[in-house]
Design a protein around this motif. Sequence first.
Motif, short mmCIF file in Angstrom:
data_model
loop_
_atom_site.label_atom_id
_atom_site.label_comp_id
_atom_site.label_asym_id
_atom_site.label_seq_id
_atom_site.Cartn_x
_atom_site.Cartn_y
_atom_site.Cartn_z
N ASP A 71 0.73 -1.24 -0.13
CA ASP A 71 0.08 0.12 -0.19
C ASP A 71 0.78 1.37 0.04
O ASP A 71 2.09 1.16 0.20
N LYS A 72 0.37 2.54 -0.33
CA LYS A 72 0.98 3.72 -0.19
C LYS A 72 1.55 4.03 1.04
O LYS A 72 2.78 4.66 0.86
N THR A 73 1.02 3.55 1.93
CA THR A 73 1.63 4.06 3.38
C THR A 73 3.12 3.49 3.41
O THR A 73 4.12 3.96 3.70
N ALA A 74 3.12 2.15 3.22
CA ALA A 74 4.30 1.49 3.04
C ALA A 74 5.50 2.01 2.06
O ALA A 74 6.49 2.07 2.46
N ILE A 75 4.86 2.19 1.10
CA ILE A 75 5.64 2.91 -0.23
C ILE A 75 6.36 4.26 0.38
O ILE A 75 7.61 4.50 0.33
#
Length: 841
Positions: free
Chosen positions: A141-145
Amino acid sequence: MDFQARNHFRFFTKYLLKTQRFKLALLLLCANFAQAQTVTVIDAFTQQPLEQVMVINQYKDRYTTTNEIGRFELSQFLAEDQLSFQLMGYENLNLSSKEIEAQNHVVALFLDEKKLGEIVLSVARTAAQSQKIAEHVSLIDKTAIQKEAPTTGADLLLMAPGVRLQKSQGGGGSPILRGFEANRVLLVVDGIRMNNAIYRSGHLQNAITVDPNSIERVEVIYGASSVGYGSDALGGVVHYYTKTPKINNKETMQSMVSTNFNSAQNAFIQHFETEASFKNWASFSSLTYSDFGDIRMGKNRQHGYNSWGLVNNYSANNTSSYFSSPTANEDPNVQKNSGYSQLDLLQKFVVNLPNESQLLVNLQFSNSSNIPRFDKLNESRDGTLRFAEWFYGPQKRLLISPQLKLFPRKKLLYKGTVTTAFQQVDESRIKRNFASLSRETQKEKVDVFSINGDFEMAKTERFSVAYGFEWVHNRIQSEAFAVDLQIANNRIIGQENQRTIPTRYPSDGSRYAIIAGYGNFRFDLNDKTTVALGTRLTNTQLNAAWNDTALIDSELDKVASNNTALTGSFSIAYRPSKDWRINLLASSGFRSPNVDDLGKIREDKGMLLVPNPDLAPEYVYTYDGGVSYHPMDKTVSFNLRFYNSSIRNYIGRMAYPIAEDHTTLAPATIMFSDEIVTTQANANIGNGRIYGFSFEGGWRISNPLSATAQFTYTAAAENLELGPLPSILPYYGGVDLKYAKEKFSLLLRQRFNSSKSPEHYSLGGEDGLEETPMVTTAEDPSGFAGSPSWSTYSFLGQYRVTERLSLNAAIENIFDLHYRSFASGISAPGRSLNLGGQFRF
């Protein structure tokens, strides 16, 4: 009011009520008021209506749920009520009636970042609950990215367990899933297949044309997935979903800037994005510029090979400078000719249309500088560097994709998406030998037109049906020429004597087309068991021709191929309790030979790959089973998977004498570019089998402290026809220890790869045995050791200073270990200090 006035008022009122125009006006007024009181609840990401959303006021004495088209009546609540919107897998949202009216009576719910795994979008090309699918899928997901800040769209994939990367140069990254690589793994962006007719079977770098900063999420499907995606999805599918603007967002304008620095790659990455949200339309714009310097390898040589990978000499030649001999490298740990730069653009528009439809326009553009082919520039011949120049010209990818979302609410067509796309890919290869003034250039231009239709029937309590079609048409133009350079004082001042040379692909043009239809049926036998059945019928057609001036084989001037394949899948997801799930899956996949397989001409280390018009498709039959445990408290969880893939008509390289050639005395060799080379071709060389297992586990040690682990084992059954299969690394994995508080998080990461002995390397050269350490013995004075094992440690952290400002820092490869990922032609970066930040406004 007196008696006479009251009589006049009654008379006037009765008259108006008898008037047809007044009745019509009153009816329209009531209708408008009723419409204004109807609220629609949608998914903020997919923009699709959400049913069964619980709507409740602050006193919990008034409540309702949205209907099958995501609607409810606001009139059921008081004007002063504060409404709470609740749906499993989504973030709770609290709004007042005035706030709902300000949003034009449309409420968008966002997926809970912690519950993203509950929804999978890509398996059947439609949204499904993860607990009801048997396929093995990983989500990024974008948070991890944002926390890990990967530098490229290829490096991004290393965040998914079980994914490996091969690299031949700095601008590289070829993903490997379950022992399958390159054109046996399907890359998809926003529902559009990236794999085109010249995706090769060796190693690819096309994943770097996807900007990780513009990604909303990535889904990695492991195993044959041809039902939803067709040809090429043998090892799995990598589906990139780029960020999409949201209509009627609370904030009309949102922007973000970020910057990241990587010391080992001397890289600076600058990113800007902005989103505008209005009543009926929204826009998202993204721009990223990446500048990568030469990669510094690690100095700690625990493997014991003190000179392996060192760059003692390099070519200082470029498009404007000329040097007749190699240049000494002041620091052999710096891998000269590994730097490049890249520009990535994304623009999206979303517009609401009448009749509950929506238009999305998706524009993507990626353009790199010249990318030096590091492994080729370090290839030696007769004790010195062979190439003065070897680089990819600017790699360009253009995507223009209008997409229409429909919501007819009919039984056979409840909702659907029609995606049209045009892609243009430009590639080129330029090379020149030392002590030569002849520079050779090969250029490829690929135009891809496609239409995808993905539809769903009306769902019932127990079953759902998805179906669709795909049409893709590839048009390839290939040209090649050589020129002689004009030199003055080590400067290239011009060129002369341009002449035609053999093209990489058929010189008179190529066409490659796909047409397919698919269906997927999912049925809940009961509350614990879900069965899914899918099938796809695909036809591929290829036509290619050569000009006389670019022929290798005088007997071959054109080639045609027409293949049809019926593939299917059957799966069972059994949930004996809320915490446990047992998955069983049988699926088939196929790969129809593309233009690269059938028509490529390419020289590599004295081996010339030539066209083979008799190549047939290869098929894979995969059996996948596993068990997962995910309790509600998430104290301990794991996912264990076993798989077996049987391959029929495996496409590999073998000797291919050209009987009509008489340029040399030996039948197995020909004269090519003034050199004697041995000819080989892609061929169906037999059957094979790849099998293994994967493990993913998590442990919540305490409230802020958690750990995760992953391990993948892969093996291949060898036979005398095939020899060892390529891209097979025995085992690899890692462990993460994470400490997360409200404002900051820390992560200690370990990653490891096993060794691989030289006798298990593929015979076709895909594994790059010559890139491993050289060993000298009496029996073999020029042997190779194979790939050494390695283990690295990294430390990552993020601190959220404010709601708008976040800072990142990391130390990768803490112990400065020297290593190369299996089959790679370039050493991995050494110890690296990474710094970055994001600011939202």
